[in-house]
Motif scaffolding. Sequence first.
Motif, PDB file in Angstrom:
ATOM      1  N   ASP A 144       0.814  -1.216   0.000  1.00 42.18           N
ATOM      2  CA  ASP A 144       0.000   0.000   0.000  1.00 42.18           C
ATOM      3  C   ASP A 144       0.850   1.270   0.000  1.00 42.18           C
ATOM      4  O   ASP A 144       0.353   2.353   0.314  1.00 42.18           O
ATOM      5  N   ASN A 145       2.103   1.139  -0.370  1.00 44.83           N
ATOM      6  CA  ASN A 145       3.014   2.279  -0.382  1.00 44.83           C
ATOM      7  C   ASN A 145       3.078   2.861  -1.790  1.00 44.83           C
ATOM      8  O   ASN A 145       3.463   2.177  -2.743  1.00 44.83           O
ATOM      9  N   ALA A 146       2.695   4.126  -1.923  1.00 44.78           N
ATOM     10  CA  ALA A 146       2.630   4.766  -3.241  1.00 44.78           C
ATOM     11  C   ALA A 146       4.001   4.861  -3.901  1.00 44.78           C
ATOM     12  O   ALA A 146       4.140   4.661  -5.105  1.00 44.78           O
ATOM     13  N   SER A 147       5.024   5.163  -3.115  1.00 39.14           N
ATOM     14  CA  SER A 147       6.373   5.292  -3.665  1.00 39.14           C
ATOM     15  C   SER A 147       6.888   3.955  -4.190  1.00 39.14           C
ATOM     16  O   SER A 147       7.515   3.890  -5.255  1.00 39.14           O
ATOM     17  N   ALA A 148       6.613   2.880  -3.447  1.00 33.83           N
ATOM     18  CA  ALA A 148       7.050   1.551  -3.882  1.00 33.83           C
ATOM     19  C   ALA A 148       6.379   1.173  -5.198  1.00 33.83           C
ATOM     20  O   ALA A 148       7.023   0.640  -6.117  1.00 33.83           O
ATOM     21  N   ALA A 149       5.079   1.443  -5.313  1.00 31.57           N
ATOM     22  CA  ALA A 149       4.361   1.151  -6.559  1.00 31.57           C
ATOM     23  C   ALA A 149       4.893   2.017  -7.704  1.00 31.57           C
ATOM     24  O   ALA A 149       5.023   1.549  -8.844  1.00 31.57           O
ATOM     25  N   TYR A 150       5.198   3.276  -7.406  1.00 31.44           N
ATOM     26  CA  TYR A 150       5.734   4.185  -8.430  1.00 31.44           C
ATOM     27  C   TYR A 150       7.045   3.666  -8.997  1.00 31.44           C
ATOM     28  O   TYR A 150       7.209   3.558 -10.219  1.00 31.44           O
ATOM     29  N   TRP A 151       7.981   3.338  -8.129  1.00 31.99           N
ATOM     30  CA  TRP A 151       9.294   2.912  -8.618  1.00 31.99           C
ATOM     31  C   TRP A 151       9.237   1.560  -9.322  1.00 31.99           C
ATOM     32  O   TRP A 151       9.998   1.311 -10.266  1.00 31.99           O
ATOM     33  N   LEU A 152       8.327   0.694  -8.887  1.00 34.90           N
ATOM     34  CA  LEU A 152       8.151  -0.562  -9.619  1.00 34.90           C
ATOM     35  C   LEU A 152       7.640  -0.259 -11.026  1.00 34.90           C
ATOM     36  O   LEU A 152       8.127  -0.828 -12.010  1.00 34.90           O
ATOM     37  N   GLY A 153       6.671   0.653 -11.131  1.00 31.16           N
ATOM     38  CA  GLY A 153       6.156   1.019 -12.448  1.00 31.16           C
ATOM     39  C   GLY A 153       7.208   1.638 -13.340  1.00 31.16           C
ATOM     40  O   GLY A 153       7.318   1.306 -14.529  1.00 31.16           O
ATOM     41  N   VAL A 154       8.021   2.528 -12.777  1.00 41.57           N
ATOM     42  CA  VAL A 154       9.080   3.175 -13.571  1.00 41.57           C
ATOM     43  C   VAL A 154      10.109   2.143 -14.024  1.00 41.57           C
ATOM     44  O   VAL A 154      10.545   2.141 -15.183  1.00 41.57           O
ATOM     45  N   ALA A 155      10.513   1.268 -13.110  1.00 39.05           N
ATOM     46  CA  ALA A 155      11.492   0.236 -13.466  1.00 39.05           C
ATOM     47  C   ALA A 155      10.950  -0.671 -14.573  1.00 39.05           C
ATOM     48  O   ALA A 155      11.660  -1.013 -15.533  1.00 39.05           O
ATOM     49  N   GLN A 156       9.691  -1.064 -14.467  1.00 35.38           N
ATOM     50  CA  GLN A 156       9.082  -1.913 -15.497  1.00 35.38           C
ATOM     51  C   GLN A 156       8.965  -1.163 -16.827  1.00 35.38           C
ATOM     52  O   GLN A 156       9.154  -1.754 -17.895  1.00 35.38           O
ATOM     53  N   GLN A 157       8.677   0.130 -16.763  1.00 36.22           N
ATOM     54  CA  GLN A 157       8.621   0.916 -17.995  1.00 36.22           C
ATOM     55  C   GLN A 157       9.968   0.900 -18.699  1.00 36.22           C
ATOM     56  O   GLN A 157      10.062   0.674 -19.905  1.00 36.22           O
ATOM     57  N   ARG A 158      11.038   1.126 -17.928  1.00 36.34           N
ATOM     58  CA  ARG A 158      12.373   1.140 -18.524  1.00 36.34           C
ATOM     59  C   ARG A 158      12.746  -0.241 -19.079  1.00 36.34           C
ATOM     60  O   ARG A 158      13.489  -0.352 -20.056  1.00 36.34           O
ATOM     61  N   ALA A 159      12.237  -1.274 -18.433  1.00 37.58           N
ATOM     62  CA  ALA A 159      12.511  -2.648 -18.890  1.00 37.58           C
ATOM     63  C   ALA A 159      11.565  -3.074 -20.013  1.00 37.58           C
ATOM     64  O   ALA A 159      11.549  -4.238 -20.410  1.00 37.58           O
ATOM     65  N   ARG A 160      10.764  -2.117 -20.499  1.00 31.12           N
ATOM     66  CA  ARG A 160       9.821  -2.320 -21.606  1.00 31.12           C
ATOM     67  C   ARG A 160       8.699  -3.310 -21.249  1.00 31.12           C
ATOM     68  O   ARG A 160       8.139  -3.969 -22.112  1.00 31.12           O
ATOM     69  N   GLN A 161       8.371  -3.374 -19.981  1.00 30.64           N
ATOM     70  CA  GLN A 161       7.215  -4.153 -19.508  1.00 30.64           C
ATOM     71  C   GLN A 161       6.048  -3.166 -19.333  1.00 30.64           C
ATOM     72  O   GLN A 161       5.610  -2.866 -18.223  1.00 30.64           O
ATOM     73  N   PHE A 162       5.550  -2.666 -20.444  1.00 32.69           N
ATOM     74  CA  PHE A 162       4.675  -1.498 -20.398  1.00 32.69           C
ATOM     75  C   PHE A 162       3.320  -1.766 -19.740  1.00 32.69           C
ATOM     76  O   PHE A 162       2.800  -0.909 -19.011  1.00 32.69           O
ATOM     77  N   ASP A 163       2.747  -2.924 -19.986  1.00 34.66           N
ATOM     78  CA  ASP A 163       1.438  -3.211 -19.377  1.00 34.66           C
ATOM     79  C   ASP A 163       1.543  -3.266 -17.857  1.00 34.66           C
ATOM     80  O   ASP A 163       0.709  -2.686 -17.137  1.00 34.66           O
ATOM     81  N   ALA A 164       2.563  -3.954 -17.363  1.00 32.37           N
ATOM     82  CA  ALA A 164       2.769  -4.040 -15.912  1.00 32.37           C
ATOM     83  C   ALA A 164       3.093  -2.671 -15.340  1.00 32.37           C
ATOM     84  O   ALA A 164       2.627  -2.302 -14.248  1.00 32.37           O
ATOM     85  N   ALA A 165       3.894  -1.894 -16.079  1.00 32.77           N
ATOM     86  CA  ALA A 165       4.256  -0.546 -15.625  1.00 32.77           C
ATOM     87  C   ALA A 165       3.019   0.318 -15.450  1.00 32.77           C
ATOM     88  O   ALA A 165       2.874   1.035 -14.446  1.00 32.77           O
ATOM     89  N   ALA A 166       2.118   0.258 -16.419  1.00 28.62           N
ATOM     90  CA  ALA A 166       0.896   1.072 -16.347  1.00 28.62           C
ATOM     91  C   ALA A 166       0.052   0.701 -15.134  1.00 28.62           C
ATOM     92  O   ALA A 166      -0.499   1.578 -14.447  1.00 28.62           O
ATOM     93  N   ILE A 167      -0.031  -0.589 -14.846  1.00 21.29           N
ATOM     94  CA  ILE A 167      -0.818  -1.044 -13.691  1.00 21.29           C
ATOM     95  C   ILE A 167      -0.253  -0.472 -12.395  1.00 21.29           C
ATOM     96  O   ILE A 167      -0.979   0.048 -11.544  1.00 21.29           O
ATOM     97  N   ASN A 168       1.059  -0.530 -12.231  1.00 21.67           N
ATOM     98  CA  ASN A 168       1.665  -0.074 -10.982  1.00 21.67           C
ATOM     99  C   ASN A 168       1.691   1.442 -10.864  1.00 21.67           C
ATOM    100  O   ASN A 168       1.545   1.986  -9.758  1.00 21.67           O
ATOM    101  N   LEU A 169       1.850   2.134 -11.973  1.00 20.53           N
ATOM    102  CA  LEU A 169       1.798   3.592 -11.925  1.00 20.53           C
ATOM    103  C   LEU A 169       0.369   4.074 -11.624  1.00 20.53           C
ATOM    104  O   LEU A 169       0.182   5.054 -10.900  1.00 20.53           O
TER     105      LEU A 169
END
Length: 262
Positions: A144-169
């Motif tokens: 439930d931590n917004a920062s943790a979800a944000y950084w997971l989304g950003v990391a996935q975006q950079r790794a080209r895991q765009f669908d997962a990134a969008a969910i976490n962002l």
Amino acid sequence: MKRFALALVLALAASAVAALAQAPEPTATPTPVPDPIAVAVGQADAKLLGYKTSEARTALGAVAGQAATDARVALALGRVLEQEKKYAEAVTQLRKAAELAGSDPAAYVYLGDAYVRLKKQADADAAFRKAVEVAQAAATAAPDNASAAYWLGVAQQRARQFDAAAINLEKSRTLQPGGAVTLLQLGMTRAYQQKWADAVDLLTRAIETDSGLAYAYYYRGIAQEKLGKKDQLVLDMDRFLKLAPTAPEAERAAAVVKAARR
């Protein structure tokens, strides 16, 4: 509120007087002293988002010498070096930040970005994979931590895991609404997914929240072009150039603006 306070005073008057007669002198609560490193790094981060690189370096000021031992300073200094186009130095500094931080995915995200600038894609991909690994562990530990979800989304975006990134962002935005940087990263992710209208909407919201986010204009311009809005493309690229004239993407933006003015 005044009526409530008056009633409370009247009800407890006698006991309050007795208590005051016996009470010791109140002890003053000391004023918290701001952490100078946190203050300097926070100021530098704000400047970096607007591509005000020299101001970011100035903000680090007296704490810059602590980059060898403090992960926060090492990370901020590495980002300054990357914006200064000193990419090899940035990599060295960001690798140090990653060593010091250990479990901070941001260090690996920015390290990967620096490798991209150096055109070392294999090294960049390795850094982004590590960022996802570290960020996933943090997000699992604090769901439930917004920062943790944000950084997971950003990391996935950079790794080209765009669908997962969008969910976490999106999750980060739900947990902590209104963040301009989250809107920026989500808008970028939608652009990478070629969801151009969504990208424009999200990046517009980011700009409305913080008009100094240079890359919000750049990515919105790209999305505007895909939607056939050439005039908006030119306006956004022109604004991007004004905010970030030394950015690596500035050459492309300048070419767009120049072509439009012929």
